[in-house]
Design an enzyme around this catalytic site. Structure first.
Site, PDB file in Angstrom:
ATOM      1  NE  ARG A 114      -0.318  -0.315   4.921  1.00 43.38           N
ATOM      2  CZ  ARG A 114      -0.802  -0.225   6.140  1.00 43.38           C
ATOM      3  NH1 ARG A 114      -2.082   0.043   6.326  1.00 43.38           N
ATOM      4  NH2 ARG A 114      -0.042  -0.418   7.186  1.00 43.38           N
ATOM      5  CB  CYS A 118       3.369   7.975  -8.973  1.00 52.66           C
ATOM      6  SG  CYS A 118       3.965   9.517  -9.640  1.00 52.66           S
ATOM      7  CG  ASN A 152      -3.975   4.848   6.212  1.00 51.18           C
ATOM      8  OD1 ASN A 152      -4.685   5.164   7.167  1.00 51.18           O
ATOM      9  ND2 ASN A 152      -2.957   4.010   6.316  1.00 51.18           N
ATOM     10  CD  GLU A 153      -0.151   5.263   9.236  1.00 47.59           C
ATOM     11  OE1 GLU A 153       0.488   4.392   8.632  1.00 47.59           O
ATOM     12  OE2 GLU A 153      -0.339   5.243  10.456  1.00 47.59           O
ATOM     13  CD  GLU A 316      -4.394   3.846  11.867  1.00 46.05           C
ATOM     14  OE1 GLU A 316      -3.444   3.117  12.185  1.00 46.05           O
ATOM     15  OE2 GLU A 316      -4.642   4.161  10.687  1.00 46.05           O
ATOM     16  CD1 TRP A 324       2.375  -2.621  13.134  1.00 48.37           C
ATOM     17  CD2 TRP A 324       4.277  -1.632  13.738  1.00 48.37           C
ATOM     18  NE1 TRP A 324       2.047  -1.418  13.704  1.00 48.37           N
ATOM     19  CE2 TRP A 324       3.200  -0.789  14.077  1.00 48.37           C
ATOM     20  CE3 TRP A 324       5.572  -1.219  14.025  1.00 48.37           C
ATOM     21  CZ2 TRP A 324       3.369   0.439  14.709  1.00 48.37           C
ATOM     22  CZ3 TRP A 324       5.746   0.017  14.652  1.00 48.37           C
ATOM     23  CH2 TRP A 324       4.651   0.826  14.982  1.00 48.37           C
ATOM     24  CE  LYS A 365      -2.784 -15.287   9.664  1.00 44.84           C
ATOM     25  NZ  LYS A 365      -1.815 -14.697   8.738  1.00 44.84           N
ATOM     26  CG  HIS A 367      -2.683  -4.596  14.477  1.00 42.38           C
ATOM     27  ND1 HIS A 367      -3.474  -3.861  15.340  1.00 42.38           N
ATOM     28  CD2 HIS A 367      -1.625  -3.804  14.177  1.00 42.38           C
ATOM     29  CE1 HIS A 367      -2.904  -2.683  15.533  1.00 42.38           C
ATOM     30  NE2 HIS A 367      -1.786  -2.625  14.835  1.00 42.38           N
TER      31      HIS A 367
HETATM   32  C1  GAL Z   1      -1.066   2.111  10.628  1.00 35.61           C
HETATM   33  C2  GAL Z   1      -2.001   2.013   9.435  1.00 35.61           C
HETATM   34  C3  GAL Z   1      -3.123   1.037   9.693  1.00 35.61           C
HETATM   35  C4  GAL Z   1      -2.609  -0.235  10.296  1.00 35.61           C
HETATM   36  C5  GAL Z   1      -1.821   0.086  11.535  1.00 35.61           C
HETATM   37  C6  GAL Z   1      -1.264  -1.126  12.241  1.00 35.61           C
HETATM   38  O1  GAL Z   1       0.178   2.594  10.274  1.00 35.61           O
HETATM   39  O2  GAL Z   1      -2.544   3.251   9.115  1.00 35.61           O
HETATM   40  O3  GAL Z   1      -3.804   0.785   8.493  1.00 35.61           O
HETATM   41  O4  GAL Z   1      -1.839  -0.925   9.376  1.00 35.61           O
HETATM   42  O5  GAL Z   1      -0.735   0.904  11.198  1.00 35.61           O
HETATM   43  O6  GAL Z   1      -0.594  -0.768  13.421  1.00 35.61           O
END
Ligand code: GAL
Length: 682
Positions: A114, A118, A152-153, A316, A324, A365, A367
């Site tokens: 994602r 460009c 998004n971000e 978020e 991650w 899945k 997270h």
């Molecule tokens: C953010 C992102 C989300 C999700 C999240 C997981 O960076 O905007 O879509 O991936 O991280 O922590």
């Protein structure tokens, strides 16, 4: 007045991806039931839904989104509706490969991931304009629509031919002539003089990485190009829904919780109506205390509040762990409420999560989510979320309140980029952002509110401005600092300040004059120390350890507060104080241990009356942050430790979370938070 301002409750909910569950109607039904139970009221929809919204080019499916929007509204909820540019359908990448990014090595990415698009591609711009227009036409008047979540971000850069062209265009606009550009980029160095605009290429490991002016301009261009794309995305949104606020979710630099490094968010924030950000601290990690990490989270919150000097949003966060980090630890009991209240304490008007429901497949899945794979409300995480929902309801009168601070710390993206690039000093220990956070820590420990501002923001309201390591500083900023101090402000600067101008060209003829006048010193050298080297500061019969950097300077006309304890500059000035006009300019010449900063800022805060008057006896693990309405104050008292704590405050207060009256001595259980309102003010 936008709908958001009219909302009389904090936003609680988060990213919801029903598009992953359209074949599971019973799950979508269950979501509605669980949303009510979780006291969740706001959902971000459609963030990565482009392939569901437009499965074939020009074929749009909105029925599913209609139903979800209607259902959420029927349950009393709000929707933050996203534009889907963060990821694109595979048909688009296949048919129009130009929409994909080209990396710095000039390799075109394949479809996938994602944020892989460009920002210049005319096709991508055309496609996003079409779908955004359809979304705003269809949902612009939907009663659930609270806000727009653009993409998004946003992050990253693209080095394709379109981007090269745009970069050259941007440079032409900025410099007008190649003479100007070559001067700014110091062209003759290594024979880098540009003789035609078409010779210019973005920085690349295959080509140029050593022209600092180019690197700096590329970073600036990437911010401008990202903003340009954002502005393109919102054209029809602004036109058709002028009262619906627009935001995009900012980030911090992942693990470290330092300011986001690759975009100038200070600049970007001028284009959004509300700043929102995504916060993922590694709570309970094994390299720092919870309080250490909490103070960094506090710093970033303060930065996002200060950009627009209004409440911000947490877009978020996770109710448990993420997927991650190296180790994805879940929050210990109490931590979810505490960390959620910390956002509110620093000025957030929301606590939203990624994600509402854990997906079944792919990388997220496992997270953390409000709803786990058990699809149930009986687990600990769901109960923690309910507790936060209830707490937000109890304190809802606080929404919209805002407290100005008397202390500001300047964070500057240009400086961060230029200093990061500089080859010199001690390359491994520049630590600009971390240094700012170390200075911040004193104020966090002492419960003194801080604003984290850009160099462009107005200084007039601050009693104390702290601007460490301003390696890159323009003459305009120097003038601004001079005026601020002359008019009664107190300014603190440090080692590695005043080396290069806004083009990353060094000042010549010695340390810049305006800085000499302001600080009453002339910096002549900066000594960089090896990690095992140490020197010391001698200050009022105390010795403080210094590491990494020692500036050597001549004192022109300044009071010497501390001298060096060792080496060939033993006895020379290390910290100075200069009275200028109605104010004072301090210079800390060396990187000191925290004990020095505590003592130094302790003196300054006492002298300038900046102490937190409400806290009589604090604790460095207990953070107190306030939010204010004109007639009423609220104090968030947060114990970021596993120990029981006691602090003493100046007046009897009521805890909005429990309704209990709290005496001036407040006892806190491990990770406990209280939201207090002084009784006298009721
Ligand atoms: C953010 C992102 C989300 C999700 C999240 C997981 O960076 O905007 O879509 O991936 O991280 O922590």
């Amino acid at each position: 007045m936008t709908r958001f301002n009219l909302e009389d409750r904090f936003l609680h909910g988060g990213d919801y991806n029903p598009d992953q569950w359209l074949d599971y109607p019973e799950i979508l039904q269950k979501d509605l039931e669980l949303m009510d139970k979780a006291q969740a009221n706001t959902f971000s929809l459609g963030i990565f839904a482009w392939s569901t919204l437009e499965p074939e080019e020009g074929v749009f499916h909105f029925e599913w989104l209609d139903k979800i929007m209607d259902d959420i509204y029927a349950h009393g909820g709000n929707v933050i509706l996203a534009t889907p540019s963060g990821a694109r359908p595979s048909w688009m990448s296949k048919k129009y490969p130009e929409v994909l990014r080209t990396n710095a090595s000039r390799e075109k990415n394949l479809h996938g991931g994602r944020h892989n698009h460009c920002f210049s591609s005319p096709v991508y711009r055309e496609k996003i304009a079409i779908i955004n227009k359809k979304l705003v036409e269809r949902y612009g008047n939907h009663p659930a629509l609270l806000m727009w979540h653009i993409s998004n971000e946003y992050s990253g850069d693209c080095h394709c031919d379109y981007c090269q062209e745009n970069f050259r265009h941007w440079l032409k606009k900025k410099y007008q002539t190649l003479e100007e550009l070559n001067e700014a980029w110091w062209g003759p160095f290594w024979s880098h003089t540009i003789t035609d605009w078409t010779e210019i290429e973005s920085p690349s490991p295959l080509g140029e990485t050593m022209v600092h002016g180019l690197n700096l301009d590329w970073n600036r261009f990437v911010t401008d190009q990202t903003i340009d794309f954002f502005e393109h995305e919102i054209k029809d949104i602004r036109r058709l829904t002028p009262t619906i606020p627009v935001t995009t979710n900012f980030m911090a630099d992942t693990y470290d919780l330092i300011p986001f490094q690759s975009l100038d968010y200070g600049k970007f924030s001028k284009h959004v109506d509300v700043v929102s950000w995504d916060c993922y601290p590694a709570w309970h990690n094994d390299w720092e205390s919870v309080a250490d990490l909490a103070s960094k989270v506090g710093f970033i919150n303060d930065q996002y509040r200060s950009f627009k000097q209004q409440p911000f949003l947490i877009m978020e966060s996770t109710p448990s762990g993420v997927n991650w980090h190296d180790v994805n630890k879940t929050k210990r009991p109490g931590m979810h409420l505490l960390s959620s209240m910390q956002f509110i304490a620093h000025g957030s008007d929301s606590n939203l999560y990624f994600q509402w429901r854990k997906s079944r497949g792919s990388s997220e899945k496992f997270h953390g989510a409000v709803v786990d794979h058990d699809n149930d409300e009986q687990n600990r995480v769901f109960k923690d979320v309910v507790q936060v929902g209830q707490a937000l309801e109890k304190i809802k009168e606080i929404k919209g309140s805002y407290k100005r601070a008397k202390v500001a710390i300047i964070y500057d993206s240009d400086n961060n980029w230029a200093l990061g690039d500089a080859q010199g000093f001690s390359n491994a220990s520049k630590q600009y952002s971390q240094t700012l956070q170390k200075h911040y820590r004193y104020f966090w420990n002492q419960d003194i509110a801080v604003e984290v501002i850009t160099k462009e923001q107005d200084l007039a309201n601050y009693e104390l401005v702290i601007a460490p390591m301003m390696y890159l500083i323009s003459e305009a900023t120097m003038k601004k600092w001079q005026d601020y101090v002359a008019n009664g402000g107190h300014l603190v600067s440090t080692y590695i300040t005043g080396y290069v101008n806004e083009h990353d060209l060094t000042y010549i003829n010695g340390w810049p004059r305006p800085l000499q006048e302001l600080f009453g010193i002339k910096v002549t050298e900066t000594d960089s120390l090896y990690p095992k080297d140490q020197n010391s500061l001698h200050f009022e019969n105390h010795e403080y350890v210094v590491q990494d950097y020692c500036s050597l300077f001549e004192v022109i006309d300044s009071e010497v507060l501390a001298t060096y304890g060792a080496d060939f500059y033993q006895g020379q000035a290390a910290v100075t104080k200069n009275k200028v006009g109605k104010g004072t300019a301090y210079f800390i010449g060396a990187r000191t241990e925290a004990a020095f900063l505590e003592m130094f800022y302790g003196e300054l805060t006492r002298q300038y009356g900046l102490e937190n008057q409400w806290v009589v006896q604090g604790d460095s693990d207990v953070s107190v942050q306030a939010r204010d309405f004109e007639e009423k104050s609220y104090y968030f008292v947060m114990n970021f430790s596993q120990e029981k704590k006691e602090i003493q405050v100046s007046e009897e207060s009521q805890d909005l979370l429990t309704n209990e009256t709290v005496l001036p001595t407040i006892s806190l259980a491990p990770y406990e938070v209280k939201v207090l309102s002084p009784i006298r003010l009721k």
